[in-house]
Scaffold this active site. Structure first.
Site, PDB file in Angstrom:
ATOM      1  N   CYS A  60      17.051  20.900  -7.418  1.00 64.62           N
ATOM      2  CA  CYS A  60      17.008  19.339  -7.422  1.00 64.62           C
ATOM      3  C   CYS A  60      16.537  18.950  -6.017  1.00 64.62           C
ATOM      4  CB  CYS A  60      18.173  18.980  -8.155  1.00 64.62           C
ATOM      5  SG  CYS A  60      19.714  18.991  -6.820  1.00 64.62           S
ATOM      6  N   CYS A 122       9.028  32.502 -11.354  1.00 61.79           N
ATOM      7  CA  CYS A 122       9.447  31.769 -12.591  1.00 61.79           C
ATOM      8  C   CYS A 122       9.227  30.519 -12.006  1.00 61.79           C
ATOM      9  CB  CYS A 122      10.764  31.888 -13.024  1.00 61.79           C
ATOM     10  SG  CYS A 122      12.085  31.054 -11.842  1.00 61.79           S
ATOM     11  N   GLU A1186      11.836  46.291 -13.171  1.00 59.88           N
ATOM     12  CA  GLU A1186      13.137  46.701 -12.998  1.00 59.88           C
ATOM     13  C   GLU A1186      13.580  47.737 -11.951  1.00 59.88           C
ATOM     14  OE1 GLU A1186      15.141  46.852 -17.363  1.00 59.88           O
ATOM     15  OE2 GLU A1186      12.907  47.924 -17.348  1.00 59.88           O
TER      16      GLU A1186
HETATM   17  S1  FES Z   1      14.144  31.261  -8.973  1.00 60.36           S
HETATM   18 FE1  FES Z   1      12.717  31.225  -7.412  1.00 60.36          FE
HETATM   19  S2  FES Z   1      10.920  31.680  -8.435  1.00 60.36           S
HETATM   20 FE2  FES Z   1      12.222  32.043  -9.973  1.00 60.36          FE
HETATM   21  S1  FES Z   2      21.737  21.784  -6.453  1.00 58.84           S
HETATM   22 FE1  FES Z   2      21.293  20.414  -7.769  1.00 58.84          FE
HETATM   23  S2  FES Z   2      20.842  21.275  -9.463  1.00 58.84           S
HETATM   24 FE2  FES Z   2      21.628  22.689  -8.176  1.00 58.84          FE
END
Ligand code: FES
Ligand code: FES
Ligand SMILES: Cc1cc2nc3c(=O)[nH]c(=O)nc-3n(C[C@H](O)[C@H](O)[C@H](O)COP(=O)(O)OP(=O)(O)OC[C@H]3O[C@@H](n4cnc5c(N)ncnc54)[C@H](O)[C@@H]3O)c2cc1C
Length: 1255
Positions: A60, A122, A1186
């Site tokens: 965030c 992701c 994997e």
């Molecule tokens: S958590 Fe970093 S690319 Fe998925």
């Molecule tokens: S540090 Fe804010 S959502 Fe994880």
């Protein structure tokens, strides 16, 4: 303010109007005004992500720009928006990732480089990574590598293994005063006074109101602890609290100064002042380097740190030994109090202005901390120590020893220190000091946090470290254990250059969504815009491991404003889940965290408040929690699984020697950055529903929702745009979450959104299976293993889930890379009252592989032979059959082994490590090389079918859909490459929109490393069908363009849509590939351990992988590296803690540590074996999803090697047992010495432990 390059998205000085005014999101803003910024952003902007909500993951991150009245400059700093109260931002500018760059305007170089260097998989962590880097570059346009890695301390990524992120950012290296503000919300008033006088008056008026600066302590109490403050005071604009003054005998720093600023001030002071004056500053800097992440350091204030006085806060012990003095004030009064004498009673009456940091004189000062991770993890124990000698002697004149992590706040060994005054600084004094400290500092055997003996050992280990440092005048033994990531190299042998450049297959094409990840435009389930009438859902979970439900009383929940309904099992029109697992508990609960009912409300916060009000009465029943308990009670899921080869008894009879042993391997949290999410939208006619889910298994979501609503599957449309990481944790559970949301949507007739909080997700979803294994191995004196009898157990938890298949995989793969002539493996899945454990990347193999390598290592120890020699002589060679009689060719396994030995310079580095170990007593190096044979896919062949649907539109554009889900593994990118090659059109012509049950029915799970292979073949099939249909038209006009051929085909009524289908097993002919193919790899890792604390550093890893012909080498390397780092986490640091009542303690990034940037090996090389082919898979590729995880065990065995060298030197038995994870605690305790001997031990059974071992 110059905002030229920094477009603020939210100018918070305008927010007063928004809060009271009539903007579209009024309801949300009022609810959120005093909590985090993240939720409010979620209303209108998609970029800022919520991964944990408690400041632990960095997803965030935003940049705050604020005017600093002292320096009179604009300061830019990164901050966790999940902990930022909106009101604290008055007068600042907040830049989110949308303000940095976008595909619609211009992408920023940070975003571009991250995407092009394959730094996102992701993509859920990516906006946070971009923002941390952006804030760094705003302050330091040409940052050093150290600054770059430090800037990313607070950002977690579960997919990439960090290397490509560092790599992409490496390219940058070397390159209001005014009125009191009052915000009145629904339940809280936020007051930001402009002057000290006003603050003091307000404090008199509201004595209980906290003085919140960074909100990193108070915010967590409110979020997790349920504390509510009706009034909050925010003194950030008061200049007296921001001062920085140099005086003759020290520095005075304002209480509102942030820890990141404090670090910069101290660093400047250290570089400008004589060394002897700055010892305290150096000790503080030592702690500040590893304290939290940069975002928290940028928010947390010095004053907040001192006042909140968490037991493990790192600066307080140093401030106390450094005789720092607090300047306090109340109306009309000023008072100075030393940090050492600070008592809680001062604080309600006095406000705290500044801290005076005194220069040290002739003292020796040191600070220590040991955490579960090297950075961004709270200390397990920390300490500061100071000694002053009588001039010209080694006689102690004054001594201070303080510890954190032992009591509820910092504790002092005051009495011990007093007794030691007058003693000489020598070994006798040390022995006495250790005994005194252990006698004075009491730690109960049931102490919260567990690790009691380890914590006791750290008390004396730190003391010994201090003793040595002082003895050697702080010169000899202190080596900089925190190395920078100095060299990150990557080699790849591939024949990219030999392929025509227009053919995208085999090229490192950027992730299809890479740029959108970096700009925040990539949409995940929770980013979807609110739908008219949408409700939020929160679940009520069982607080008991095993109990009868006596009653559910929801009457109080209905009184919470905004609550619309409470949904229970009785509201399910059809099947309440499956025969194996219920969606809502009915009469009985079988684990803590089981969902009992759900509350739907107008907002997320109201739903949560409602859920808290539901009262459940239980009648408790005896739970079974551990494997040991389950064996005792004969509590199993399914039958025993067994594979046997040769004659086990004869084998043992022929052996020179037989050894037996056991091992426990703990579970692992998936910790995908995107928590499970689902949005269900009733279409309003014919019972149709759209389900948007973050699942790996679309058809299962569809099937379970249809059966719960008692309608046909053809009415349920499941859609998945992308998933923010899954790793197996989003195979089974998302279907139940979808059922719960769908039942609520069905009951209320309104759309329902259900986004799990991180702690709920970690509690409910289950983990990698904890494992317990026993071995009996017979071998010859020359190291040849002639017989092995293995018994394996896993803790399956409370429902079958995937556990039967996991134990089958464990049994089938227990031989790893070794040919054992007489071999028996038996396995059982234990049924317990823990949340049901589930699939996890590697699916049992990481556990069985680690166990296999453990008994092979035991043979090496027993025979006295080098482990690599025993591995080599027992390894498969040439054509072979597995114990379950499947044929395979081990040639590439051998090639990987030889190449890895060579590329890693194994033998010369082993000699160098031995030499290092001779020179160093308290630090040791270890090296290990580990081979791997891994079978891709599933042992149920119908899992290896896949379908695709390819449309060509009249303008020549192509839409590809297939059954695989984009989880970050790059499957969509690979599918586009396949379609481009087969249709012979550029990638730019082809689009892939989503995975949906409306386009590809009955899709199987995207898992088992074969998603790209199976779906790739289906896409290939569909494209080949289309190309064949087009062939006559192309023949007629060979010089024509693609667009011309398509137009012509349409006019000739040729269908431009085709379905592709593939299966690996032909049941009619009874032939095929039950396990599609084998993947081989070898990893060599080197580590250095600190025997006194158990800390370890990953120095170097080399991996040689048999990837055959990679469709996309960048994607595949990303998978190997990401998997490897996940394996390092599994085997060396990630610990799930469970209470004796079956409650999981580790429910967030604060308590559960996954690897961070600081954990990647300093040197990390991945090589592909050249010139290899895999005729079974598409384009001769191999699935790399994997395999890398198990290779993380090379770090485990390298640590073991280092420990073995310690134990050999100390004459301790060398056949010691190690369990996984091999944490700092275990490393310390197994490196036994006089200090571990002297710590008090409690007899098991005489106390209730804080946690239990469920493996
Ligand atoms: S958590 Fe970093 S690319 Fe998925
Ligand atoms: S540090 Fe804010 S959502 Fe994880
Ligand atoms: C994710 C995370 C990781 C962390 N990791 C670490 C770590 O590794 N090591 C470590 O040491 N700490 C760590 N911490 C704790 C952190 O250091 C403290 O939370 C922080 O220092 C508190 O400062 P703050 O300004 O945010 O306090 P706030 O939450 O704003 O306030 C805390 C308390 O201080 C009082 N207060 C603040 N200023 C004054 C004042 N001027 N006068 C009187 N009272 C005042 C408030 O009333 C309140 O009671 C971590 C915290 C988080 C959230």
């Amino acid at each position: 303010m110059n905002t030229e390059n920094c477009p603020p998205l939210l100018n918070t000085s305008q927010m007063t109007g928004d809060l009271g005014g009539g903007n579209a999101n009024k309801r949300e803003m009022e609810n959120q005004a005093f909590s985090s910024l993240t939720t409010s952003f979620a209303v209108c902007l998609t970029g800022t992500k919520k991964g944990c909500g408690i400041g632990g993951c960095g997803a965030c991150t935003v940049m705050i720009s604020t005017y600093d009245p002292v320096s009179k400059k604009i300061l830019h700093y990164p901050a966790n928006s999940c902990l930022l109260p909106i009101c604290s931002l008055h007068g600042t500018a907040v830049t989110t990732v949308e303000g940095v760059g976008s595909t619609k305007t211009r992408i920023h170089p940070i975003q571009e480089r991250l995407a092009k260097c394959h730094g996102s998989q992701c993509g859920f962590c990516t906006p946070g990574m971009v923002m941390s880097m952006y804030a760094l570059l705003r302050n330091h346009p040409e940052p050093s590598m150290e600054q770059i890695t430090a800037a990313l301390d607070g950002n977690l990524c579960r997919c990439t293994g960090y290397r490509p992120i560092i790599e992409s950012y490496k390219s940058f290296a070397g390159e209001q005063q005014g009125r009191t503000l009052v915000f009145q919300g629904e339940r809280t008033m936020w007051i930001s006074p402009a002057s000290l006088r006003e603050l003091l008056e307000l404090k008199t008026k509201y004595p209980k109101a906290p003085v919140v600066v960074g909100n990193t302590s108070v915010g967590l109490d409110m979020k997790i602890g349920g504390v509510h403050h009706p009034v909050i005071l925010h003194p950030d604009r008061i200049s007296e609290l921001r001062i920085v003054n140099n005086t003759n005998n020290g520095l005075v720093i304002g209480a509102a100064c942030r820890l990141a600023q404090l670090r910069d001030i101290l660093m400047k002071a250290v570089s400008g002042l004589p060394e002897e004056k700055t010892k305290i500053f150096c000790a503080l800097l030592q702690q500040l380097r590893t304290l939290a992440g940069e975002q928290i350091r940028s928010l947390a204030s010095l004053g907040g740190h001192i006042v909140s006085r968490g037991s493990t806060w790192d600066l307080n012990p140093v401030l106390a030994v450094g005789n720092s003095v607090l300047n306090l004030t109340s109306t009309g009064k000023m008072q100075n109090i030393s940090v050492m004498d600070l008592k809680d009673s001062y604080l309600p009456v006095m406000e705290f202005l500044s801290v005076k940091f005194s220069f040290a004189q002739d003292d020796f000062v040191s600070a220590f901390r040991q955490a579960e991770r090297r950075k961004n993890a709270l200390s397990i124990v920390n300490s500061a120590m100071r000694v002053l000698f009588k001039p010209g002697t080694n006689v102690i004149m004054d001594l201070n020893i303080l510890y954190g992590g032992i009591g509820s706040t910092t504790v002092s060994a005051r009495k011990s220190c007093q007794k030691l005054v007058g003693r000489q600084w020598n070994e006798h004094m040390l022995g006495e000091a250790c005994r005194l400290v252990l006698g004075e500092i009491f730690l109960s055997p049931s102490a919260p946090g567990g690790k009691v003996e380890y914590r006791r050992a750290l008390l004396v280990s730190f003391l010994f470290k201090f003793y040595l440092q002082v003895l050697h005048g702080l010169k000899i033994l202190v080596s900089d254990f925190l190395r920078q990531i100095s060299e990150l190299t990557l080699f790849m042998w591939d024949r990219i250059s030999e392929r025509p450049p227009q053919d995208p297959v085999g090229h490192p094409i950027m992730h299809q969504s890479g740029v959108k990840h970096a700009t925040g435009e990539a949409v995940y389930c929770d980013d979807m815009h609110p739908i008219d009438g949408e409700l939020s859902l929160a679940v009520v979970k069982s607080s008991k491991a095993h109990a009868k439900i006596v009653s559910i009383d929801a009457s109080e929940a209905f009184k919470v404003p905004g609550v619309v309904d409470v949904v229970t099992a009785s509201d399910v029109p059809g099947e309440n889940g499956t025969k194996n697992e219920k969606a809502f508990a009915e009469e009985e609960v079988i684990c803590v965290g089981q969902i009992i009912c759900a509350v739907v409300a107008e907002s997320d916060i109201q739903a949560k408040r409602g859920a808290e009000k539901v009262k459940i009465q239980y009648e408790e029943l005896e739970p079974i929690l551990t494997i040991e308990d389950a064996i005792k009670h004969n509590s199993y899921i399914g039958k025993e699984k067994k594979v046997e080869k040769g004659n086990i008894e004869k084998g043992f009879n022929s052996a020179d020697e037989i050894i037996e042993g056991e091992m426990h391997i703990g579970g692992q949290e998936h910790f995908y950055l995107e928590p499970n999410s689902v949005l269900v939208v009733p279409r309003g006619e014919d019972n149709e529903m759209d389900v948007y889910s973050s699942t790996q298994y679309s058809s299962n979501v569809q099937e379970l929702v249809a059966s719960a609503l008692d309608i046909q599957s053809n009415k349920i449309m499941c859609h998945i745009k992308r998933v923010g990481g899954a790793f197996g944790g989003k195979i089974t559970k998302p279907s139940y979450f979808a059922v719960i949301a769908a039942v609520a949507a069905n009951k209320t007739g309104r759309p329902v959104r259900f986004i799990l909080e991180r702690h709920d997700d970690m509690l409910i979803v289950g983990n990698r299976h904890p494992f317990f294994g026993k071995y009996k191995v017979g071998f010859m004196n020359d190291g040849r293993i002639v017989a092995a009898d293995i018994q394996a157990y896993i803790n399956a938890g409370c429902t079958p889930d995937e556990s039967e298949m996991v134990i089958e995989f464990i049994v089938l793969k227990m031989d790893n890379a070794y040919k054992i002539p007489n071999f028996r493996v038996r396995g059982r899945a234990c049924k317990t009252h823990l949340p049901s454990n589930t699939a996890f990347r590697g699916f049992g193999f990481p556990q069985s592989g680690l166990f296999a390598e453990t008994w092979v290592t035991a043979v090496a120890t027993q025979t006295g032979l080098p482990p690599e020699q025993v591995r080599d002589m027992n390894m498969y060679e040439g054509l072979n059959v597995t114990p379950f009689k499947e044929q395979f060719d081990a040639t590439n396994l051998r090639k990987c082994w030889t190449e890895c030995l060579e590329k890693s310079e194994y033998y010369s580095r082993k000699t160098a490590a031995e030499e290092f170990n001779k020179q160093n007593y308290w630090k040791k190096k270890g090296i290990a090389i580990i081979p791997m044979k891994f079978t891709a896919g599933f042992n149920k062949t119908f899992y290896h079918q896949a379908a695709a649907l390819v449309h060509i539109y009249k303008d020549g554009s192509v839409l590809v859909t297939h059954g695989g889900v984009e989880l970050g593994q790059g499957i969509h990118t690979k599918m586009l490459q396949v379609a481009s090659r087969e249709l012979k059109v550029p990638l730019s012509y082809i689009h892939l929109c989503e995975t949906s049950t409306t386009t590809v029915p009955n899709a199987l799970i995207t898992a088992g490393s074969v998603g790209s292979e199976t779906n790739g073949k289906a896409v290939q099939d569909a494209c080949q069908i289309l190309r064949k249909r087009l062939e006559p038209i192309i023949q007629k006009n060979p010089e024509g363009k693609w667009e011309d051929w398509i137009k012509e085909a349409f006019q000739e009524s040729i269908s431009l849509s085709a379905t592709g289908y593939v299966t690996y097993m032909n049941w009619e002919k009874e032939e095929g590939h039950a396990f599609p193919y084998f993947i081989f790899g070898v990893a060599c890792s080197e580590v250095e351990i600190d025997c006194l604390t158990g800390d370890h550093q990953n120095i170097r890893t080399d991996i040689v992988m048999d990837a055959c012909f990679s469709i996309n080498p960048a994607v595949d390397i990303g998978q190997i590296e990401g998997g490897f780092i996940q394996g390092v986490g599994l085997f060396t640091m990630e610990e799930i803690k469970v209470s004796p009542e079956g409650k999981q303690y580790t429910l967030g990034p604060d308590t559960y540590k996954i690897p961070a940037v600081c954990d990647i090996p300093e040197q990390f090389n991945v090589y592909f074996l050249p010139n290899t082919r895999n005729p079974i898979a598409i384009y001769s590729s191999k699935g790399m999803g994997e395999a890398g995880v198990f290779l993380g065990s090379s770090v485990f065995f390298a640590i073991r090697d280092a420990i073995a060298s310690v134990r050999k030197e100390r004459g301790l038995p060398e056949n010691f047992t190690l369990n996984s994870p091999l944490t700092t605690e275990q490393i310390r305790m197994v490196c036994a010495d006089d200090f571990t001997e002297m710590i008090p031990r409690d007899k098991p059974g005489t106390y209730k432990p804080w946690d239990i071992e469920v493996a």
